[in-house]
Design an enzyme around this catalytic site. Structure first.
Site, PDB file in Angstrom:
ATOM      1  CB  THR A  16      -3.432   1.201   0.842  1.00 13.22           C
ATOM      2  OG1 THR A  16      -2.515   0.286   0.227  1.00 13.22           O
ATOM      3  CG2 THR A  16      -4.488   1.615  -0.161  1.00 13.22           C
ATOM      4  CG  PHE A  69      15.428  -9.053   1.277  1.00 11.16           C
ATOM      5  CD1 PHE A  69      14.176  -9.639   1.384  1.00 11.16           C
ATOM      6  CD2 PHE A  69      15.504  -7.676   1.313  1.00 11.16           C
ATOM      7  CE1 PHE A  69      13.024  -8.867   1.539  1.00 11.16           C
ATOM      8  CE2 PHE A  69      14.365  -6.886   1.459  1.00 11.16           C
ATOM      9  CZ  PHE A  69      13.120  -7.499   1.571  1.00 11.16           C
ATOM     10  CG  PHE A 106       1.862 -11.279   1.937  1.00 10.21           C
ATOM     11  CD1 PHE A 106       2.069 -10.389   2.983  1.00 10.21           C
ATOM     12  CD2 PHE A 106       1.082 -12.408   2.163  1.00 10.21           C
ATOM     13  CE1 PHE A 106       1.521 -10.627   4.231  1.00 10.21           C
ATOM     14  CE2 PHE A 106       0.533 -12.647   3.413  1.00 10.21           C
ATOM     15  CZ  PHE A 106       0.750 -11.756   4.441  1.00 10.21           C
ATOM     16  CD  GLU A 107       1.176 -14.245  -1.732  1.00 13.79           C
ATOM     17  OE1 GLU A 107       1.732 -13.412  -2.483  1.00 13.79           O
ATOM     18  OE2 GLU A 107       0.131 -13.988  -1.107  1.00 13.79           O
ATOM     19  NE  ARG A 160      17.713   1.911  -5.652  1.00 14.44           N
ATOM     20  CZ  ARG A 160      17.377   3.186  -5.892  1.00 14.44           C
ATOM     21  NH1 ARG A 160      16.616   3.509  -6.927  1.00 14.44           N
ATOM     22  NH2 ARG A 160      17.804   4.146  -5.096  1.00 14.44           N
ATOM     23  CG  HIS A 205      -1.749  -3.639   0.387  1.00 12.62           C
ATOM     24  ND1 HIS A 205      -3.110  -3.439   0.507  1.00 12.62           N
ATOM     25  CD2 HIS A 205      -1.574  -4.965   0.245  1.00 12.62           C
ATOM     26  CE1 HIS A 205      -3.716  -4.598   0.422  1.00 12.62           C
ATOM     27  NE2 HIS A 205      -2.818  -5.549   0.266  1.00 12.62           N
TER      28      HIS A 205
HETATM   29  C1  DLZ Z   1      -1.594  -6.570  -2.907  1.00 12.87           C
HETATM   30  C2  DLZ Z   1      -0.201  -6.081  -3.256  1.00 12.87           C
HETATM   31  C3  DLZ Z   1       0.060  -4.716  -3.329  1.00 12.87           C
HETATM   32  C4  DLZ Z   1      -0.968  -3.689  -3.075  1.00 12.87           C
HETATM   33  N1  DLZ Z   1       1.262  -4.289  -3.672  1.00 12.87           N
HETATM   34  C5  DLZ Z   1       2.237  -5.191  -3.938  1.00 12.87           C
HETATM   35  C6  DLZ Z   1       3.540  -4.766  -4.316  1.00 12.87           C
HETATM   36  O1  DLZ Z   1       3.839  -3.576  -4.445  1.00 12.87           O
HETATM   37  N2  DLZ Z   1       4.462  -5.715  -4.564  1.00 12.87           N
HETATM   38  C7  DLZ Z   1       4.204  -7.060  -4.461  1.00 12.87           C
HETATM   39  O2  DLZ Z   1       5.096  -7.866  -4.691  1.00 12.87           O
HETATM   40  N3  DLZ Z   1       2.978  -7.484  -4.107  1.00 12.87           N
HETATM   41  C8  DLZ Z   1       1.992  -6.603  -3.860  1.00 12.87           C
HETATM   42  N4  DLZ Z   1       0.759  -7.027  -3.518  1.00 12.87           N
HETATM   43  C9  DLZ Z   1       0.459  -8.485  -3.538  1.00 12.87           C
HETATM   44  C10 DLZ Z   1       0.826  -9.176  -2.268  1.00 12.87           C
HETATM   45  O3  DLZ Z   1       2.226  -9.393  -2.200  1.00 12.87           O
HETATM   46  C11 DLZ Z   1       0.130 -10.538  -2.202  1.00 12.87           C
HETATM   47  O4  DLZ Z   1       0.476 -11.277  -3.344  1.00 12.87           O
HETATM   48  C12 DLZ Z   1      -1.375 -10.389  -2.166  1.00 12.87           C
HETATM   49  O5  DLZ Z   1      -1.753  -9.586  -1.086  1.00 12.87           O
HETATM   50  C13 DLZ Z   1      -2.019 -11.758  -2.020  1.00 12.87           C
HETATM   51  O6  DLZ Z   1      -1.618 -12.393  -0.830  1.00 12.87           O
END
Ligand code: DLZ
Length: 363
Positions: free
Chosen positions: A98, A125, A69-70, A139, A100
């Protein structure tokens, strides 16, 4: 990351073509810590790819982000800093129970794209979005399982449109956009006692196979190869890998009959050659005898003079069709009893040609 090789771009044609030489590039790699047992493997693979692209290790800056996400924010900062020619984002998002997965993967994909478009710096990417960890491991294996190691290059000067590797005699055949064909030394094979003396990349023979079109298909056969032209003819060539002075091979047979580009040739059945063309037609021919040791000076078995079919060719030929659609690249295979071909219309067809009473190819 697989690193391939392309012929050098033709500067007179005004084309634009990248290269795999990254010796002048400064790269930033941002890796998500989430799933770091998996993202670490991807990072290792990226590190191995530096060497293949001549990128000095000191030109690479490695940065970690908490999760996928970051990644966009960090990529945005690095890409906008003016200090890097490209940024690579690495993450692994595995589907859980979930939502997520959808949120994180979409945020990563959209954010990375925006980081690139807003800064003009390429942001690659490298985020895997998968159903489970096994798909990631498939992979991102250890060692070189997610990296092809470049061990040799063959130069054809022109776009290579088709390749065929004869693993037995270690010859790689290529057909090019200017109608030529090449026979290359295919290089060594681990454990192959013939390894000594094989020199990857050496041209054994280069010749004009089709002077009226491009060499659209090639298939190796015992004793040589067959080439198919964009204008319909198909030729069989005797190639002796030991005659490595670059001299052209001898023409064993002209196979005239297709009226469209021959896009696929199969020699899976020793007695027949099966060819597929752009108009969906599939033809069966008696296999030419390419074994030079049988009769080195033998004249062409059947030669078509001027575009029509002479008796010797027509007699041995049968015609099928994949419902009038282009036979896909590599889309004709034949074994002892069947022809399998697939067309651009998503239809694959299977013909039985086991009944060939007089053994002349007429079915
Ligand atoms: C929270 C979360 C979840 C549930 N799954 C993943 C994932 O499969 N791969 C990944 O890189 N990050 C995951 N995260 C973390 C989020 O990317 C993020 O770091 C948190 O929600 C904090 O912002």
């Amino acid at each position: 990351m697989a690193v391939g090789s392309l012929p050098a771009p033709d500067s007179s044609a005004g084309g634009v073509c990248g290269s795999h030489n990254g010796s002048d590039l400064r790269i930033a790699i941002v890796t998500a810590r989430w799933n770091d047992h998996l993202t670490g493997r991807l990072l290792d693979g990226a590190r191995r790819a530096y060497d293949h692209c001549s990128i000095p290790h000191e030109a690479v800056t490695e940065v970690w982000a908490p999760g996928s996400f970051e990644l966009p924010l960090v990529c945005q900062q690095l890409a906008g800093s003016g200090e890097f020619d490209a940024v690579i984002a690495i993450g692994v998002v595995v589907r859980g129970e979930t939502t997520h997965y959808d949120i994180v993967s979409e945020a990563a994909a959209v954010g990375v794209r925006e980081a690139a478009s807003s800064t003009g710096v390429p942001v690659i990417f490298g985020v895997l979005t998968t159903e489970n960890e096994d798909q990631v491991l498939a992979r991102a294996g250890d060692d070189d399982t997610n990296n092809l190691e470049l061990i040799g290059e063959w130069s054809t000067g022109q776009a290579a449109l088709c390749l065929s590797l004869d693993t037995e005699s270690r010859v790689l055949y290529a057909g090019t956009a200017d109608g030529k064909a090449f026979a290359f030394d295919a290089g060594p094979v681990d454990g192959d006692e013939l390894t000594n003396g094989f020199e990857c990349g050496r041209v054994l023979s280069a010749w004009v196979a089709h002077d009226d079109g491009v060499t659209r298909s090639v298939s190796h056969a015992r004793g040589g190869c067959l080439t198919g032209s964009s204008t319909g003819p198909m030729y069989a060539w005797r190639v002796d890998r030991d005659l490595s002075d670059g001299s052209p091979p001898t023409l064993a047979r002209k196979m005239i009959g297709h009226v469209a580009a021959v896009v696929s040739i199969s020699v899976g059945n020793p007695r027949h050659v099966v060819s597929g063309a752009h108009d969906g037609t599939v033809r069966v021919w008696n296999a030419p005898d390419l074994l030079a040791e049988d009769d080195e000076d033998e004249a062409p078995i059947a030669v078509d003079g001027g575009g029509g079919l002479d008796d010797g060719v027509k007699k041995s030929e049968c015609l099928y069709a994949v419902t009038g659609h282009t036979v896909w690249l590599g889309g004709v295979q034949a074994d002892e009893t069947r022809i399998i071909c697939d067309g651009a219309n998503n239809i694959a067809m299977c013909y039985d040609f086991s009944e060939d009473p007089d053994d002349d190819g007429d079915i």
